[in-house]
Design an enzyme around this catalytic site. Sequence first.
Site, PDB file in Angstrom:
ATOM      1  N   ASP A 147     -11.378  85.452 -12.267  1.00 26.05           N
ATOM      2  CA  ASP A 147     -12.359  86.023 -11.350  1.00 26.05           C
ATOM      3  C   ASP A 147     -12.689  87.448 -11.798  1.00 26.05           C
ATOM      4  OD1 ASP A 147     -12.220  83.726  -9.852  1.00 26.05           O
ATOM      5  OD2 ASP A 147     -10.919  84.577  -8.310  1.00 26.05           O
ATOM      6  N   LYS A 148     -13.887  87.899 -11.461  1.00 24.13           N
ATOM      7  CA  LYS A 148     -14.331  89.246 -11.829  1.00 24.13           C
ATOM      8  C   LYS A 148     -13.337  90.314 -11.374  1.00 24.13           C
ATOM      9  CE  LYS A 148     -18.129  92.509 -11.098  1.00 24.13           C
ATOM     10  NZ  LYS A 148     -19.453  92.730 -10.452  1.00 24.13           N
TER      11      LYS A 148
END
Length: 321
Positions: A147-148
């Site tokens: 995930d970012k």
Amino acid sequence: MKTEQSQQQVRMITIDEDHAGQRIDNFLMTLLKGVPKSMVYRIVRKGEVRVNKKRIKPEYKLQMDDQVRIPPVRVAERDDRKAPSAGLNRVSQLKDRILFEDKHLIVINKPAGIAVHGGSGVDYGVIEALRVLYPEQKFLELVHRLDKDTSGVLLVAKKRSALKHMHDQLRQKKMQKDYQALVRGSWQEHDKVVKAPLLKLTLKSGERIVRVNKEGKPSETRFKVMQRYHGATLVQASPITGRTHQIRVHCQYAGHPIACDDKYSEQKFDDSMRELGLERLFLHAAQLKFIHPETEEYMTVQAPLDDNLQHTLTKLTKTGS
């Protein structure tokens, strides 16, 4: 891969080991960036793309030394304004975060706040940045994703054969990923395994979230308590399956959401963590164990917590192990 250039002329490409085994449709979509998928399938169906002078189907798998004929196609103009510059701070700092590299793989300690790839409103990500930093490297692909807002170990393949080898390990569950997460409250010792099916949903606002739902995909995460603190627990989370937001949702489902998770956490807990200086989601891919694609050596690569996460832990009061 040897090629005779110019998009407006017929090109003849000789397939090398990096592209052997790849489906022709996937090969063309990577090669002809900017060309609509429908056009790629059309030129294959019409026989304009040929392999060894013969018509082929989209599912044909390329072989070493195949001769591929590519017809003239119009490629959309590239928007260079969105291409990351090698001099940009965030791009160049990735070079200093490489944990391991050889001719097959790059393992990088991804910082929080940068996506693994561009798209969905993001101009560029780690993979685009690496392609700028390694202009001579003809093949660079993500083995898996983070995930970012999650930091830590990220694996990138420099050869198609390495990518296939790594994907086989993921499918056969031979690769082990260990994350560290700071969660709310005192994690129950008996909650060592969370098995809860996960379903992707899109809210009316357009936001995408994941929920535990019996109609979702089977999902499993194994947990181990690393350190207990007053009001929080540092856990090791090892996903057995690889669903979107799996660890984040499984922690929430267990009643212990991860600190500063803007999708799944709890405001009061997050506020108390921010008061200690936490500026981001406390989820970090700390360790990756895998088999090297060439040497077959069992490797362990570790990524240290960043300064903000370390600083937050020092502010907490330990209550036992």
